[in-house]
Design a protein around this motif. Sequence first.
Motif, short mmCIF file in Angstrom:
data_model
loop_
_atom_site.label_atom_id
_atom_site.label_comp_id
_atom_site.label_asym_id
_atom_site.label_seq_id
_atom_site.Cartn_x
_atom_site.Cartn_y
_atom_site.Cartn_z
N GLN A 2 0.83 -1.20 0.00
CA GLN A 2 0.00 0.00 0.00
C GLN A 2 0.87 1.26 0.00
OE1 GLN A 2 -3.18 -0.05 2.73
NE2 GLN A 2 -3.64 2.09 2.50
N SER A 3 0.49 2.18 -0.86
CA SER A 3 1.23 3.44 -0.99
C SER A 3 0.98 4.33 0.22
CB SER A 3 0.80 4.15 -2.28
OG SER A 3 1.45 5.38 -2.39
N LEU A 4 1.97 5.14 0.55
CA LEU A 4 1.81 6.08 1.67
C LEU A 4 0.92 7.25 1.29
CD1 LEU A 4 5.51 6.26 2.94
CD2 LEU A 4 3.66 4.81 3.78
N TYR A 5 0.78 7.51 -0.01
CA TYR A 5 0.01 8.65 -0.49
C TYR A 5 -1.02 8.19 -1.51
CZ TYR A 5 4.32 10.68 1.29
OH TYR A 5 5.39 10.98 2.06
N THR A 6 -2.09 8.95 -1.64
CA THR A 6 -3.12 8.67 -2.65
C THR A 6 -3.33 9.91 -3.50
OG1 THR A 6 -4.94 9.39 -1.23
CG2 THR A 6 -4.29 7.06 -1.08
#
Length: 165
Positions: A2-6
């Motif tokens: 999962q990415s830290l940012y969206t």
Amino acid sequence: MQSLYTEQNLSDLRGQIRRRVFILLGVALFSAGLVLLTLIMDNRRDHRPEVWTTLAVIFAGTSMIFIYDLMIRPLTAYARHMDASLHGRVHEASVIFDRVDGEEISLVDGVRFYSLIFLADPDKHGDRERMFYWDAELPLPSFAPGQEVSVTYYDRFITSCQLIH
């Protein structure tokens, strides 16, 4: 992983920057009006009140610098970092977590980061330690020393990570 940012984080941040730019423009218009008002004023002695005009120009300059430096520039730096994290060229590595390099925060390109030290395959100089930056606005990961982690990064900035079991 999962990415830290969206994308939503980035668009929210850009909206906040836009609102702050409007505040800056409002202060700029007010300051320009104040300067014009002091230039137009006449104190019945056939000369303009130079002290008031000077003070108005000083107010205009300091308020513009203050608002830009404290309200806009940090957010634009963070938006650049977030944009590079989401759309930039990223790499992936499997590394072993070693430690957080002190509790002090580093300022890199206008964004605050913690330094995390990982162990990886030796490079051409025989060094196994790799330093990556973790966004100080996010909580530190709860990695234990010796845990194997898959890290996605650009430059030295972590964009996502996951424990390898």
